[in-house]
Design a protein around this motif. Structure first.
Motif, short mmCIF file in Angstrom:
data_model
loop_
_atom_site.label_atom_id
_atom_site.label_comp_id
_atom_site.label_asym_id
_atom_site.label_seq_id
_atom_site.Cartn_x
_atom_site.Cartn_y
_atom_site.Cartn_z
N TRP A 476 24.22 -1.79 7.87
CA TRP A 476 23.33 -1.95 6.99
C TRP A 476 22.01 -2.64 7.48
O TRP A 476 20.85 -2.15 7.55
N LEU A 477 22.03 -3.59 8.10
CA LEU A 477 21.18 -4.35 9.00
C LEU A 477 20.48 -3.73 9.92
O LEU A 477 19.14 -3.57 10.14
N ALA A 478 21.28 -3.33 11.08
CA ALA A 478 20.74 -2.53 11.96
C ALA A 478 19.96 -1.21 11.41
O ALA A 478 19.04 -0.86 12.02
N VAL A 482 15.74 -0.25 12.09
CA VAL A 482 15.71 1.19 12.47
C VAL A 482 14.51 1.98 11.63
O VAL A 482 13.49 2.50 11.74
N LEU A 483 14.95 1.70 10.24
CA LEU A 483 14.13 2.41 9.07
C LEU A 483 12.67 1.87 9.09
O LEU A 483 11.84 2.45 8.94
N PHE A 484 12.80 0.64 9.32
CA PHE A 484 11.27 -0.11 9.25
C PHE A 484 10.32 0.35 10.39
O PHE A 484 9.31 0.40 10.51
N GLY A 485 11.05 0.40 11.47
CA GLY A 485 10.40 0.88 12.99
C GLY A 485 10.04 2.31 12.76
O GLY A 485 8.99 2.61 13.33
N LEU A 488 7.01 2.18 10.33
CA LEU A 488 5.87 1.77 11.35
C LEU A 488 5.15 3.01 12.13
O LEU A 488 3.97 2.99 12.28
N VAL A 489 6.23 3.52 12.91
CA VAL A 489 5.75 4.63 13.56
C VAL A 489 5.13 6.00 12.98
O VAL A 489 4.05 6.21 13.33
N LEU A 490 5.81 6.24 11.97
CA LEU A 490 5.48 7.41 11.26
C LEU A 490 4.15 7.09 10.19
O LEU A 490 3.27 8.06 9.90
N GLY A 491 4.09 5.92 9.64
CA GLY A 491 3.17 5.60 8.75
C GLY A 491 1.74 5.01 9.57
O GLY A 491 0.71 4.65 8.89
N SER A 492 2.02 4.92 10.92
CA SER A 492 0.89 4.58 11.73
C SER A 492 0.33 3.18 11.18
O SER A 492 -0.73 2.63 10.85
N GLY A 493 1.15 2.26 10.81
CA GLY A 493 1.11 0.81 10.32
C GLY A 493 2.04 0.64 9.10
O GLY A 493 3.32 0.88 9.09
N ALA A 500 10.18 2.24 2.53
CA ALA A 500 11.27 1.59 3.61
C ALA A 500 12.01 0.56 2.87
O ALA A 500 13.25 0.65 2.81
N ALA A 501 11.31 -0.24 2.29
CA ALA A 501 12.13 -1.47 1.42
C ALA A 501 13.02 -1.19 0.47
O ALA A 501 14.04 -1.35 0.04
#
Length: 740
Positions: A476-478, A482-485, A488-493, A500-501
């Motif tokens: 789950w942590l991993a 990945v989810l927040f990464g 960050l990429v798809l949402g441009s910020g 994601a949270a």
């Protein structure tokens, strides 16, 4: 790039945490990977112009290199002493601790026999107290051994983060020589002040209240009861017992208010407050969480004096870099990681969460101030919980369901407790004959009693904490990273961070409940890593039974029951008449209040056993044998000899014979002598017994001395490697694992 220190700080801390978790061998490989990544990002034009990528790889490579060098030159050489007895001389560099009937001294080794360089610290254990205080010199012969645990966030890495590389105890037939301090550096007086503050609180308050005030104010956990520590952990408020940002902000605000009250000009008041903060850091022994918050507070105070605005993120990461430079093993200190991640959560999320709560609940005008105050506490606690989950879940295996409520009910009283406790202790030292400290001590004592009662009530609520101690947590942590990464990429910020949270929390809750469903109707049979003694915990669907309490610490047993989310202790049975078993049984009974308590009849006169029996629903003393059944599938039979008894546990079609080393196996019934599993704390299997598998519950030193004999038979063992967990479902179907 606006905040290079923030990027460097995060990279360094995460890298050192990973290096401590995976070990030096993996760190060397990762160093070359990061160095290669740095070379590639510098060579490629787009990534070189971005600056962040080369800087991140360079920071990670430097951190891995620092960790490997420190491990090679500072950590590994002392570890060659493992199992050896050497003459040494050293200096006591911290206050002695007295816990569980033993004395502990942190000693900096100044000279040592053999080829091992000196200068490292050892934790010296003694059954009898030595007449040694801070900076006393100790010399003599001692047996050295490694702290328990291996790689990962074990106690070995934790002690390395404190500079303590080895454990030791005096050689049996040669005493230690103690000499009075020759030098008294400034830190000596800080330790003496800490000693006086602790003594002042103890002189002013009853024992239970004084231990809590000292624990909250100075992080002094030695006199805290294990049940209180467990209650705080179950409620998600353990941070109150670790001196960190809350304590530092309270002390700094108190100093500022006092100085301004006496009309001290602003700049001198700030300078005096900074000196007071540094002094408080020294009094609390410069533990990493204190050092982190102290550096942040000092930077915050210094910023206006240099016409600069304080940047919390820069201050946090600067503090992290300085601590990690001083000791690259700081990433193995779970307390420091919790302090850092909680502060990060407060900086990034506490304000937005509080604002959102105010929008939802702040519409009632009459209750507006109260609602806003509650929302502020909830916002800070939720932000801290969210950011500490990646540390809390793998390390403790518990998720506190009552943490928000506990923070609302306890956070403000504990802050007041700190202020009144500090005022009482200081006044008692400065003006002992004036009785000015008594009103402050009275308020601090009442607040301490409230905090104790509230913590105990919350911890005993149904499902106060949820066990998540399984491998899926790491997945789950991993997945969360990945989810927040991806967000960050798809949402441009940070646009997709709330989604994601929410998704991460949904996955976590789904994992918890699916884990509970998968473990339905499963009996968990845990042989605790309890040293040279036997302690077994059986758990099933929030019910538990403990067979044997011969552990060096009741915390081992209580922690196991909490991780399995045990809500009811159906049986507590003693196997020996040792004082350690009596003490542990008393602590476990006070925490869980067993339905049945059983022990040999001739041992019931002991006060610890009487106390444990009084806290149970039904107490049974037997002379020769005992037989009980529970959960429709578990049967426990006991046979007594002179000073110990053996137990046969039948569960899931398998038989487990629990046989302490002092038990006379000749008194066992013939039907008991061929069990599926034998659990013993002896390094040899009695010739009368023919088990299919043997589990040796031994201390690391005992296991090392008899490793060859132990490994000749089909066996498992504890030996400092963690608890052995057997999960039984159905008839003679089981899985075996280890829980570190």
């Amino acid at each position: 790039m606006k905040r290079p220190l923030v990027l460097v700080g995060f990279c360094v801390l995460l890298t050192l945490a990973a290096a401590a978790f995976f070990g030096a061998e993996t760190a060397r490989v990762l160093f070359w990977i990061c160095l290669g990544g740095f070379c590639v990002t510098v060579a490629v034009g787009k990534t070189r112009c971005a600056v962040a990528f080369p800087l991140a790889f360079a920071s990670c490579a430097a951190a891995f290199a620092a960790f490997c060098c420190y491990d090679c030159f500072a950590v590994e050489p002392p570890r060659t002493l493992d199992g050896k007895t050497e003459a040494f001389s050293g200096t006591v560099c911290e206050l002695p601790e007295h816990r569980d009937g033993r004395w502990y001294y942190t000693v900096r080794v100044d000279s040592l026999g053999g080829n091992v360089p000196s200068g490292f610290k050892v934790r010296l254990t003694s059954q009898n107290g030595l007449e040694a205080g801070p900076y006393s010199r100790i010399s003599g012969k001692a047996h050295f051994f490694l702290p328990p645990g291996g790689e990962g966030f074990s106690s070995r890495g934790y002690y390395a983060s404190k500079g303590i590389m080895m454990f030791a105890y005096p050689e049996e037939y040669s005493g230690l020589t103690v000499a009075q301090p020759v030098e008294k550096p400034p830190y000596y007086y800080a330790l003496r002040l800490r000693e006086k503050l602790i003594g002042a609180v103890k002189a002013l308050l009853p024992e239970k209240e004084a231990s809590l005030v000292n624990g909250v104010l100075l992080g002094e956990k030695g006199s805290l009861s294990q049940s209180l520590v467990d209650d705080f952990r179950a409620n998600g408020i353990s941070h109150l017992l670790c001196v960190s940002g809350l304590h530092m902000s309270t002390i700094s605000q108190l100093l500022i208010l006092v100085l301004l009250f006496f009309h001290v000009p602003k700049r001198p008041a700030v300078a005096l407050t900074a000196a007071g903060i540094f002094g408080f850091m020294a009094v609390t022994c410069f533990v990493p969480s204190v050092t982190r918050s102290g550096i942040m507070c000092l930077l915050f105070l210094a910023a206006p004096m240099f016409s600069r605005d304080a940047d919390p993120l820069n201050s946090l990461c600067t503090a992290g870099i300085l601590i990690c430079l001083q000791n690259p093993y700081s990433g193995a200190d779970v307390g420091f990681l919790l302090s850092f991640s909680a502060t990060l959560g407060l900086i990034l999320c506490a304000g937005p969460i509080t604002a959102s709560l105010n929008k939802i609940f702040g519409r009632i005008r009459l209750l507006g101030p109260v609602v806003r105050a509650v929302d502020a506490v909830l916002g800070t606690s939720l932000a801290a919980m969210l950011f500490t989950l990646p540390v809390v879940l793998p390390e403790f295996g518990l998720l506190s369901a009552v943490a928000p409520l506990a923070n609302v009910l306890i956070l403000v009283p504990s802050t007041l407790l700190m202020s009144f406790g500090a005022a009482a202790a200081v006044l008692e030292i400065l003006l002992p004959a004036t009785y000015l400290s008594r009103p402050f001590a009275l308020v601090a004592g009442l607040l301490a009693r409230y905090v104790r009662s509230c913590a105990a009530w919350l911890a005993h609520l149904p499902n106060a904490c949820i066990s998540v101690s399984d491998g899926w947590v790491m997945l789950w942590l991993a997945g969360t990273f990945v989810l927040f990464g991806a967000a960050l990429v798809l949402g441009s910020g940070k646009k997709l961070f709330p989604q994601a949270a929410c998704l991460s929390v949904i996955v976590l809750l789904a994992g918890i409940f699916s884990f509970q469903i998968a473990n339905h109707d499963v009996t968990c049979f845990t042989v605790l890593d309890a040293g040279d003694g036997i302690s077994i915990a059986l758990t099933r669907e929030r019910h538990a039974a403990v067979i044997g309490c011969d552990s060096y610490s009741s915390g081992k047993i209580i922690s196991c029951l909490q991780k399995e989310n045990a809500g009811k202790l159906d049986c507590l049975e003693l196997l020996t008449q040792g004082r350690e078993e009596f003490t542990c049984a008393s602590d476990v009974a006070a925490r869980f209040r067993p339905v049945f308590f059983t022990a040999q009849q001739n041992s019931m006169a002991d006060s610890f056993v009487c106390r444990a029996g009084q806290q149970s629903t039904r107490s049974i003393g037997f002379q020769s044998s005992e037989d009980m059944s529970f959960w429709n599938s578990v049967r426990v039979e006991a046979e007594a000899s002179e000073k110990s008894c053996a137990a046969r546990i039948t569960v899931g079609g398998l038989t487990f014979l629990v046989c302490p080393r002092k038990f006379d196996c000749g008194k066992l019934p013939n039907s008991w002598r061929n069990p599926d599993f034998l659990i013993t704390d002896s390094s040899e299997v009695n010739s009368l017994l023919c088990p299919a598998v043997t589990i040796f519950s031994l201390d690391r030193r005992t296991l090392g001395k008899s490793a060859t004999d132990v490994k000749r038979c089909r066996a498992f063992w504890t030996g400092g490697y963690g608890n052995l967990v057997l999960k039984l479902k159905g008839n003679r179907v089981l899985s075996v694992g280890r829980e570190t």
